[in-house]
Design a protein around this motif. Structure first.
Motif, PDB file in Angstrom:
ATOM      1  N   UNK A 200      42.256  35.023  39.722  1.00 19.15           N
ATOM      2  CA  UNK A 200      42.049  33.774  38.988  1.00 19.15           C
ATOM      3  C   UNK A 200      43.357  33.007  38.815  1.00 19.15           C
ATOM      4  N   UNK A 201      44.422  33.710  38.480  1.00 19.08           N
ATOM      5  CA  UNK A 201      45.725  33.062  38.314  1.00 19.08           C
ATOM      6  C   UNK A 201      46.182  32.424  39.621  1.00 19.08           C
ATOM      7  N   UNK A 202      45.943  33.120  40.716  1.00 19.09           N
ATOM      8  CA  UNK A 202      46.353  32.588  42.016  1.00 19.09           C
ATOM      9  C   UNK A 202      45.567  31.325  42.373  1.00 19.09           C
ATOM     10  N   UNK A 203      44.249  31.380  42.178  1.00 16.40           N
ATOM     11  CA  UNK A 203      43.420  30.215  42.513  1.00 16.40           C
ATOM     12  C   UNK A 203      43.785  29.027  41.640  1.00 16.40           C
ATOM     13  N   UNK A 204      44.088  29.303  40.381  1.00 17.73           N
ATOM     14  CA  UNK A 204      44.459  28.230  39.459  1.00 17.73           C
ATOM     15  C   UNK A 204      45.761  27.560  39.921  1.00 17.73           C
ATOM     16  N   UNK A 205      46.769  28.370  40.254  1.00 20.55           N
ATOM     17  CA  UNK A 205      48.042  27.779  40.661  1.00 20.55           C
ATOM     18  C   UNK A 205      47.909  27.069  42.002  1.00 20.55           C
ATOM     19  N   UNK A 206      47.084  27.597  42.899  1.00 23.76           N
ATOM     20  CA  UNK A 206      46.863  26.916  44.178  1.00 23.76           C
ATOM     21  C   UNK A 206      46.304  25.514  43.947  1.00 23.76           C
ATOM     22  N   UNK A 207      45.324  25.396  43.085  1.00 24.79           N
ATOM     23  CA  UNK A 207      44.750  24.079  42.779  1.00 24.79           C
ATOM     24  C   UNK A 207      45.803  23.186  42.122  1.00 24.79           C
ATOM     25  N   UNK A 208      46.617  23.769  41.258  1.00 31.80           N
ATOM     26  CA  UNK A 208      47.657  23.014  40.555  1.00 31.80           C
ATOM     27  C   UNK A 208      48.651  22.426  41.553  1.00 31.80           C
ATOM     28  N   UNK A 209      48.995  23.205  42.578  1.00 28.34           N
ATOM     29  CA  UNK A 209      49.922  22.729  43.610  1.00 28.34           C
ATOM     30  C   UNK A 209      49.240  21.702  44.502  1.00 28.34           C
ATOM     31  N   UNK A 210      48.024  21.997  44.950  1.00 29.68           N
ATOM     32  CA  UNK A 210      47.311  21.122  45.886  1.00 29.68           C
ATOM     33  C   UNK A 210      47.097  19.718  45.336  1.00 29.68           C
ATOM     34  N   UNK A 211      46.839  19.603  44.051  1.00 32.63           N
ATOM     35  CA  UNK A 211      46.521  18.308  43.451  1.00 32.63           C
ATOM     36  C   UNK A 211      47.760  17.534  42.996  1.00 32.63           C
ATOM     37  N   UNK A 212      48.939  18.062  43.287  1.00 34.48           N
ATOM     38  CA  UNK A 212      50.166  17.357  42.942  1.00 34.48           C
ATOM     39  C   UNK A 212      50.641  17.587  41.522  1.00 34.48           C
ATOM     40  N   UNK A 213      49.936  18.420  40.750  1.00 36.12           N
ATOM     41  CA  UNK A 213      50.335  18.658  39.359  1.00 36.12           C
ATOM     42  C   UNK A 213      51.683  19.373  39.265  1.00 36.12           C
ATOM     43  N   UNK A 214      51.960  20.261  40.220  1.00 35.27           N
ATOM     44  CA  UNK A 214      53.221  20.990  40.161  1.00 35.27           C
ATOM     45  C   UNK A 214      54.402  20.066  40.441  1.00 35.27           C
ATOM     46  N   UNK A 215      54.257  19.166  41.403  1.00 36.79           N
ATOM     47  CA  UNK A 215      55.316  18.188  41.659  1.00 36.79           C
ATOM     48  C   UNK A 215      55.567  17.322  40.431  1.00 36.79           C
ATOM     49  N   UNK A 216      54.503  16.911  39.764  1.00 31.91           N
ATOM     50  CA  UNK A 216      54.672  16.103  38.550  1.00 31.91           C
ATOM     51  C   UNK A 216      55.386  16.907  37.460  1.00 31.91           C
ATOM     52  N   UNK A 217      55.058  18.193  37.344  1.00 28.09           N
ATOM     53  CA  UNK A 217      55.723  19.037  36.362  1.00 28.09           C
ATOM     54  C   UNK A 217      57.220  19.161  36.666  1.00 28.09           C
ATOM     55  N   UNK A 218      57.555  19.333  37.931  1.00 29.37           N
ATOM     56  CA  UNK A 218      58.962  19.439  38.304  1.00 29.37           C
ATOM     57  C   UNK A 218      59.718  18.151  37.976  1.00 29.37           C
ATOM     58  N   UNK A 219      59.094  17.015  38.225  1.00 25.32           N
ATOM     59  CA  UNK A 219      59.756  15.743  37.892  1.00 25.32           C
ATOM     60  C   UNK A 219      59.964  15.605  36.388  1.00 25.32           C
ATOM     61  N   UNK A 220      58.965  15.996  35.606  1.00 30.37           N
ATOM     62  CA  UNK A 220      59.101  15.921  34.145  1.00 30.37           C
ATOM     63  C   UNK A 220      60.227  16.829  33.653  1.00 30.37           C
ATOM     64  N   UNK A 221      60.310  18.037  34.203  1.00 30.11           N
ATOM     65  CA  UNK A 221      61.377  18.955  33.810  1.00 30.11           C
ATOM     66  C   UNK A 221      62.744  18.416  34.213  1.00 30.11           C
ATOM     67  N   UNK A 222      62.834  17.849  35.420  1.00 31.12           N
ATOM     68  CA  UNK A 222      64.114  17.302  35.872  1.00 31.12           C
ATOM     69  C   UNK A 222      64.620  16.210  34.931  1.00 31.12           C
TER      70      UNK A 222
END
Length: 489
Positions: A365-387
């Protein structure tokens, strides 16, 4: 409450544990709340209440319990419920009984500890904590994460909840391959990516495989992460501290050490903050090829560079001589325990098998969740917010040091979640400085604290060299902490 007799003594006291006896009164009082449970749950509640009373020591070993008839009458429940509870707990070893001798608390049970302790590191609220290693956990994207979780639970096929591929779900490995190639210049074949529970597990897996192949020593950067010694020792490997110079790991001592495995942080060395030069990166790979060795690249905060684009990963230059690892511990939260490991082809099968026998794979479940998070661009947005947030905090730290410690130098590249500050000699000696700021309620570590071989670089005798973590502190908290240090010294 006093037991009617000792654990091995003959039956005594009021026959059957009459309501007026100490045992009868205690049992009745302890079990009365269970008797008021809903009818369908009453039997289970009665058993659990009895079990808890014995575990906690409120019914000590050797206590004679009331007869099932008397206890049922006291609790106003059916005798069958009490008889069933006695029989169940006798089978489990909590109680003992004998024909005509009544029912007694057994002597096999020991009182359970009253509560679980929390050993997670915490800093007192009244302290300003500059110890590096923790991101700002308030930046965790709860709404986007919850949306991804709902989406995954809706769309995930039932069969995906079975034991996963020990390397990780193909969907996540594919998403990670695209992400790491795009952002970090990694040569990322999804077949050689392994999903792990953080860099610590990646290190342990690789060390275990290399130990099985005959490796007995790993080279580590000095200064460097204090966790390396324990991680490698657990896999049976000794560590050799290898010094740094201004360009990175010094190659002379590296060749002289005789090691064939070395652990590095070339994009942003921890803790000195330097980036390995292009020449030193090439020399490090030349060493690995000449000794048939391996470089483990820990890219712990490679996404966070504030003055220019991040330098690409060393692994991209030679995927067969560099194993690459990273995680979401600095970008999302360390509590997720989610990371990745890319290994050379000649090690892949052995590392996969070790992962399989270690934990049968990362939670699906954790893997599928993070895969979706990356695929939809949410992870890139998180990295920009942290930067954005971490750049602001680094700027606040530099400005506060300039104001309160004139002449202080901040060294290392503008990147990551920590900085090295060298304070003028008038604030030394270092041990005295650290003691005074500690008394003032500021938690801070010196660069020397990260030295493995007794050296953290040359410096003037009175200089104070601090490793200041800032990512988890607000700009206001950073300014207040630096001001508190200045007042203390």
């Amino acid at each position: 409450m006093t037991p009617s007799t000792g654990p091995g003594g003959p039956p005594g006291g009021a026959p059957g544990g009459a309501p007026g006896s100490a045992a009868g009164s205690a049992a009745w009082e302890l079990l009365l709340p269970a008797a008021s449970a809903p009818a369908r749950a009453r039997g289970r509640a009665l058993q659990e209440a009895l079990r808890d009373a014995v575990r906690s020591g409120r019914l000590p070993p050797g206590t004679r319990l009331p007869s099932s008839r008397n206890l049922a009458a006291d609790l106003k429940v059916s005798r069958g419920l009490v008889t069933e509870a006695y029989e169940q707990l006798t089978a489990e070893g909590y109680l003992r009984s004998g024909r005509g001798a009544g029912t007694w608390v057994g002597d096999a049970v020991r009182a359970a500890r009253p509560r679980a302790r929390d050993l997670a590191p915490r800093s007192p609220a009244d302290r300003v904590d500059f110890v590096p290693g923790t991101p700002d956990l308030s930046l965790f994207p709860r709404s986007a994460w919850a949306a991804a979780q709902r989406g995954v639970l809706t769309e995930l096929p039932h069969e995906s909840l079975g034991y996963p591929d020990p390397r990780g779900l193909p969907r996540l490995r594919t998403a990670l391959a695209e992400l790491l190639a795009r952002r970090r210049g990694v040569v990322a074949d999804p077949e050689r990516i392994m999903v792990v529970s953080g860099v610590a597990q990646a290190t342990s897996l690789l060390a275990g495989v290399l130990h099985a192949r005959g490796t007995r020593t790993a080279g580590v950067e000095d200064p460097g992460s204090p966790q390396h010694h324990a991680l490698y020792a657990a896999a049976g490997l000794d560590t050799v501290a290898l010094p740094l110079d201004d360009e990175g790991l010094a190659t002379g001592p590296l060749y002289a050490s005789g090691v064939r495995l070395v652990v590095t942080t070339p994009a942003h060395q921890f803790p000195t903050g330097i980036a390995y030069s292009a020449r030193r990166r090439a020399e490090l790979l030349g060493w690995a090829r000449s000794v048939d060795g391996l470089v483990l690249e820990d890219d712990y905060d490679g996404d966070f560079r504030y003055d220019r684009a991040p330098v690409g990963a060393l692994q991209g230059l030679d995927p067969e001589r560099v194993a690459y690892t990273g995680s979401v511990s600095k970008s999302l939260a360390p509590g997720l325990r989610l990371g990745w490991l890319l290994v050379p082809d000649w090690l892949a099968d052995d590392v996969v098998e070790r992962k399989r026998t270690t934990d049968l794979g990362h939670p699906a479940l954790d893997q599928a969740l993070f895969a979706r998070f990356v695929e939809r661009g949410d992870y890139d947005r998180q990295l920009r917010a942290c930067q954005r947030a971490y750049r602001e905090r680094r700027d606040a730290l530099v400005a506060a040091l300039a104001e309160h410690f004139p002449g202080a130098r901040v060294t290392g590249i503008a990147a990551g979640l920590h900085a090295i500050a060298t304070l003028p000699g008038r604030h030394g000696p270092e041990e005295s400085f650290l003691a005074r700021v500690r008394e003032a309620g500021v938690a801070v570590r010196s660069l020397a604290a990260y030295g493995h071989g007794g050296s953290a670089g040359t410096r003037a005798a009175q200089e104070v060299r601090l490793v200041l973590g800032y990512a988890h502190l607000s700009p206001g908290r950073i300014r207040a902490g630096v001001a508190r240090m200045a007042r203390a010294v």
